[in-house]
Design a protein around this motif. Structure first.
Motif, PDB file in Angstrom:
ATOM      1  N   PRO A  32       0.797  -1.236   0.000  1.00  0.00           N
ATOM      2  CA  PRO A  32       0.000   0.000   0.000  1.00  0.00           C
ATOM      3  C   PRO A  32       0.829   1.286   0.000  1.00  0.00           C
ATOM      4  N   LEU A  33       2.021   1.235   0.603  1.00  0.00           N
ATOM      5  CA  LEU A  33       2.850   2.445   0.681  1.00  0.00           C
ATOM      6  C   LEU A  33       3.974   2.454  -0.353  1.00  0.00           C
ATOM      7  N   GLN A  34       4.036   1.405  -1.165  1.00  0.00           N
ATOM      8  CA  GLN A  34       5.059   1.268  -2.205  1.00  0.00           C
ATOM      9  C   GLN A  34       6.472   1.428  -1.636  1.00  0.00           C
ATOM     10  N   ILE A  35       6.747   0.682  -0.587  1.00  0.00           N
ATOM     11  CA  ILE A  35       8.076   0.706   0.037  1.00  0.00           C
ATOM     12  C   ILE A  35       9.003  -0.165  -0.806  1.00  0.00           C
ATOM     13  N   PRO A  36      10.075   0.406  -1.333  1.00  0.00           N
ATOM     14  CA  PRO A  36      10.987  -0.363  -2.192  1.00  0.00           C
ATOM     15  C   PRO A  36      11.722  -1.475  -1.422  1.00  0.00           C
ATOM     16  N   ASP A  37      12.050  -2.537  -2.141  1.00  0.00           N
ATOM     17  CA  ASP A  37      12.795  -3.652  -1.550  1.00  0.00           C
ATOM     18  C   ASP A  37      14.114  -3.185  -0.946  1.00  0.00           C
ATOM     19  N   CYS A  38      14.762  -2.211  -1.570  1.00  0.00           N
ATOM     20  CA  CYS A  38      16.056  -1.754  -1.061  1.00  0.00           C
ATOM     21  C   CYS A  38      15.931  -1.141   0.334  1.00  0.00           C
ATOM     22  N   ILE A  39      14.811  -0.512   0.630  1.00  0.00           N
ATOM     23  CA  ILE A  39      14.601   0.043   1.978  1.00  0.00           C
ATOM     24  C   ILE A  39      14.393  -1.092   2.968  1.00  0.00           C
ATOM     25  N   ILE A  40      13.597  -2.072   2.582  1.00  0.00           N
ATOM     26  CA  ILE A  40      13.380  -3.226   3.461  1.00  0.00           C
ATOM     27  C   ILE A  40      14.706  -3.928   3.721  1.00  0.00           C
ATOM     28  N   ASP A  41      15.514  -4.098   2.691  1.00  0.00           N
ATOM     29  CA  ASP A  41      16.830  -4.716   2.856  1.00  0.00           C
ATOM     30  C   ASP A  41      17.707  -3.903   3.800  1.00  0.00           C
ATOM     31  N   SER A  42      17.631  -2.585   3.720  1.00  0.00           N
ATOM     32  CA  SER A  42      18.472  -1.736   4.574  1.00  0.00           C
ATOM     33  C   SER A  42      18.091  -1.836   6.051  1.00  0.00           C
ATOM     34  N   PHE A  43      16.866  -2.259   6.339  1.00  0.00           N
ATOM     35  CA  PHE A  43      16.434  -2.405   7.729  1.00  0.00           C
ATOM     36  C   PHE A  43      16.920  -3.711   8.352  1.00  0.00           C
ATOM     37  N   LYS A  44      17.672  -4.496   7.598  1.00  0.00           N
ATOM     38  CA  LYS A  44      18.260  -5.721   8.150  1.00  0.00           C
ATOM     39  C   LYS A  44      19.162  -5.389   9.337  1.00  0.00           C
ATOM     40  N   GLU A  45      19.767  -4.229   9.284  1.00  0.00           N
ATOM     41  CA  GLU A  45      20.688  -3.821  10.355  1.00  0.00           C
ATOM     42  C   GLU A  45      19.970  -3.293  11.597  1.00  0.00           C
ATOM     43  N   HIS A  46      18.648  -3.208  11.570  1.00  0.00           N
ATOM     44  CA  HIS A  46      17.910  -2.645  12.701  1.00  0.00           C
ATOM     45  C   HIS A  46      17.148  -3.671  13.526  1.00  0.00           C
ATOM     46  N   GLY A  47      17.326  -4.948  13.264  1.00  0.00           N
ATOM     47  CA  GLY A  47      16.676  -5.984  14.059  1.00  0.00           C
ATOM     48  C   GLY A  47      17.552  -6.388  15.233  1.00  0.00           C
ATOM     49  N   GLY A  48      16.988  -7.130  16.155  1.00  0.00           N
ATOM     50  CA  GLY A  48      17.763  -7.683  17.262  1.00  0.00           C
ATOM     51  C   GLY A  48      18.382  -6.657  18.186  1.00  0.00           C
ATOM     52  N   GLY A  49      17.701  -5.542  18.404  1.00  0.00           N
ATOM     53  CA  GLY A  49      18.204  -4.534  19.333  1.00  0.00           C
ATOM     54  C   GLY A  49      19.239  -3.601  18.729  1.00  0.00           C
ATOM     55  N   ARG A  50      19.382  -3.612  17.409  1.00  0.00           N
ATOM     56  CA  ARG A  50      20.410  -2.777  16.773  1.00  0.00           C
ATOM     57  C   ARG A  50      19.862  -1.496  16.164  1.00  0.00           C
ATOM     58  N   ALA A  51      18.603  -1.197  16.395  1.00  0.00           N
ATOM     59  CA  ALA A  51      18.053   0.086  15.936  1.00  0.00           C
ATOM     60  C   ALA A  51      18.674   1.190  16.797  1.00  0.00           C
ATOM     61  N   PRO A  52      18.645   2.429  16.338  1.00  0.00           N
ATOM     62  CA  PRO A  52      19.236   3.518  17.122  1.00  0.00           C
ATOM     63  C   PRO A  52      18.753   3.534  18.569  1.00  0.00           C
ATOM     64  N   GLU A  53      19.699   3.752  19.469  1.00  0.00           N
ATOM     65  CA  GLU A  53      19.459   3.831  20.906  1.00  0.00           C
ATOM     66  C   GLU A  53      18.891   2.539  21.490  1.00  0.00           C
ATOM     67  N   GLY A  54      19.060   1.417  20.778  1.00  0.00           N
ATOM     68  CA  GLY A  54      18.602   0.118  21.280  1.00  0.00           C
ATOM     69  C   GLY A  54      17.103  -0.086  21.237  1.00  0.00           C
ATOM     70  N   ILE A  55      16.404   0.803  20.541  1.00  0.00           N
ATOM     71  CA  ILE A  55      14.947   0.702  20.466  1.00  0.00           C
ATOM     72  C   ILE A  55      14.546  -0.589  19.743  1.00  0.00           C
TER      73      ILE A  55
END
Length: 118
Positions: A32-55
């Motif tokens: 629905p929001l037309q989020i590109p695959d490259c953005i989803i791929d870039s969020f691989k680094e934000h799982g498992g407590g690795r998002a900014p400030e540990g969020i």
């Protein structure tokens, strides 16, 4: 439906590639929001407590989705919503409080977005 999509990808069910919590939330709203695959791929680094400030990665991705949807009002704070439910919005603290699992965080953040976005 977004919740089902998110959980299917997060758990790697039905032949779908397993995604982390942040990616699973994004995938749920990709069409629905037309989020590109490259953005989803870039969020691989934000799982498992690795998002900014540990969020929590799911909450971090949900805030991103709200921005993509053009929703930036003060009363749409996913982080505050998750903190109320889990006792914290930081991944490691959520896990230590044991009020909400990672699956629960993905589910709650997706549900919250579904209400706001539709």
């Amino acid at each position: 439906m977004p919740k089902t999509i998110a959980l299917t990808h997060f758990l790697g069910k039905d032949g779908y590639e397993k995604k982390n919590c942040a990616q699973a939330v994004l995938v749920a709203f990709q069409e629905p929001l037309q989020i590109p695959d490259c953005i989803i791929d870039s969020f691989k680094e934000h799982g498992g407590g690795r998002a900014p400030e540990g969020i929590c990665g799911a909450a971090y991705a949900a805030e991103f989705v709200l921005g993509m949807a053009g929703i930036v009002e003060e009363d749409t704070n996913v982080v505050a919503h998750l903190q109320t439910l889990a006792g914290s919005a930081k991944c490691k603290e959520i896990k230590s409080h044991k009020k909400l699992s990672c699956v629960g965080c993905v589910e709650e953040c997706t549900n919250y977005l579904s209400v706001l976005i539709g």
